[in-house]
Scaffold this active site. Structure first.
Site, short mmCIF file in Angstrom:
data_model
loop_
_atom_site.label_atom_id
_atom_site.label_comp_id
_atom_site.label_asym_id
_atom_site.label_seq_id
_atom_site.Cartn_x
_atom_site.Cartn_y
_atom_site.Cartn_z
N CYS A 149 72.37 100.65 -48.40
CA CYS A 149 72.07 100.94 -46.99
C CYS A 149 72.96 100.09 -46.10
O CYS A 149 73.10 98.89 -46.31
CB CYS A 149 70.58 100.69 -46.75
SG CYS A 149 70.19 99.70 -45.35
N GLU A 150 73.59 100.74 -45.14
CA GLU A 150 74.56 100.02 -44.31
C GLU A 150 73.89 99.08 -43.30
O GLU A 150 74.55 98.24 -42.72
CB GLU A 150 75.50 101.00 -43.60
CG GLU A 150 74.87 101.83 -42.53
CD GLU A 150 75.86 102.84 -41.93
OE1 GLU A 150 76.89 103.10 -42.56
OE2 GLU A 150 75.56 103.35 -40.84
N HIS A 151 72.60 99.23 -43.11
CA HIS A 151 71.92 98.35 -42.15
C HIS A 151 71.53 97.02 -42.75
O HIS A 151 71.45 96.02 -42.05
CB HIS A 151 70.67 99.04 -41.59
CG HIS A 151 70.98 100.30 -40.85
ND1 HIS A 151 70.22 101.45 -40.98
CD2 HIS A 151 71.99 100.60 -40.01
CE1 HIS A 151 70.76 102.40 -40.24
NE2 HIS A 151 71.83 101.92 -39.64
N HIS A 152 71.25 97.00 -44.06
CA HIS A 152 70.77 95.78 -44.69
C HIS A 152 71.59 95.36 -45.91
O HIS A 152 71.31 94.32 -46.50
CB HIS A 152 69.31 95.95 -45.12
CG HIS A 152 68.38 96.31 -43.99
ND1 HIS A 152 68.04 97.61 -43.69
CD2 HIS A 152 67.76 95.52 -43.08
CE1 HIS A 152 67.23 97.61 -42.65
NE2 HIS A 152 67.04 96.37 -42.26
N GLN A 181 71.06 107.51 -45.54
CA GLN A 181 70.78 108.69 -46.36
C GLN A 181 71.10 110.00 -45.63
O GLN A 181 71.56 110.96 -46.23
CB GLN A 181 69.32 108.66 -46.81
CG GLN A 181 69.01 109.73 -47.85
CD GLN A 181 67.58 109.67 -48.34
OE1 GLN A 181 67.06 108.60 -48.61
NE2 GLN A 181 66.93 110.82 -48.43
N HIS A 211 64.14 103.25 -50.61
CA HIS A 211 64.95 102.27 -49.89
C HIS A 211 64.38 100.87 -50.07
O HIS A 211 63.27 100.58 -49.63
CB HIS A 211 65.01 102.63 -48.41
CG HIS A 211 65.78 103.89 -48.15
ND1 HIS A 211 66.99 103.90 -47.49
CD2 HIS A 211 65.53 105.17 -48.50
CE1 HIS A 211 67.45 105.13 -47.44
NE2 HIS A 211 66.59 105.93 -48.04
N CYS A 243 65.22 98.27 -48.59
CA CYS A 243 65.02 97.57 -47.32
C CYS A 243 63.65 97.89 -46.72
O CYS A 243 63.12 97.13 -45.92
CB CYS A 243 66.14 97.89 -46.33
SG CYS A 243 66.28 99.63 -45.93
ZN ZN Z 1 68.18 99.44 -44.68
#
Ligand code: ZN
Length: 180
Positions: free
Chosen positions: A72-75, A113, A141, A143
């Site tokens: 995941c690119e956020h975490h 996703q 996920h 995260c």
């Molecule tokens: Zn994430």
């Protein structure tokens, strides 16, 4: 570079990067992260490598439950699950093993996703110009499961529908009943 960053991260969370178990961790992490993002150095044309064949009739082709692992690119935490891809040929089909490889080329990048689902469809559209293409992904996920609200059972489902899968409810229905 990645090794140094990893070393500093270990230090900054209060660990001792020089203790035995962690000595080679920066090296291992660097190797692992490069493998998990190998999709940046791949492209669909070399994956497909000419494995496109003429096909007169045009029934729906479904490749179901393709396992994937992504970040995941956020975490920068993993998400993983299964992707199902379908298309309706417009005179051309692709070697079956190529679809899982295209899925994994996009999965092995930093992702969300929703975009992963869309990129798979767009790529298959570009390669085959089919009458329709659909992708449905179920993802877990880390995260969400390991941090934050800790909804451990939560599964995210994203769909992307192009062409006949979008315009024809019966085609769409057939796709979802085949993959469920
Ligand atoms: Zn994430």
């Amino acid at each position: 570079m990645i090794e140094r960053l990893c070393y500093e991260m270990i230090e900054s969370i209060g660990e001792d990067p020089s203790r035995e178990g962690l000595l080679k961790t920066p090296q291992r992490f660097s190797k692992a992260i490069k493998e998990l993002t190998v999709g940046y150095s791949q492209n669909a044309d070399s994956i497909v490598n000419g494995a496109i064949f003429e096909q007169a009739d045009s029934e729906m082709i479904v490749v179901k439950d393709i396992e994937f692992y992504s970040l995941c690119e956020h975490h920068l935490l993993p998400f993983f699950g299964k992707a199902s891809v379908a298309y309706i040929p417009n005179g051309k089909i692709i070697g079956l093993s190529k679809i899982p490889r295209i899925v994994n080329m996009y999965a092995r990048r930093l992702q969300v996703q929703e975009r992963l689902t869309e990129e798979i469809c767009t790529e298959i559209s570009r390669i085959l110009n089919p009458k329709g293409v659909a992708c449905s992904i179920e993802g877990f996920h880390m995260c969400m499961m390991m941090r934050g609200i800790q909804v451990q059972s939560s599964k995210m489902i994203t769909n992307s529908l192009h062409g006949l899968f979008k315009s024809n409810p019966l085609t769409r229905q057939e796709f979802f009943s085949v993959i469920k």
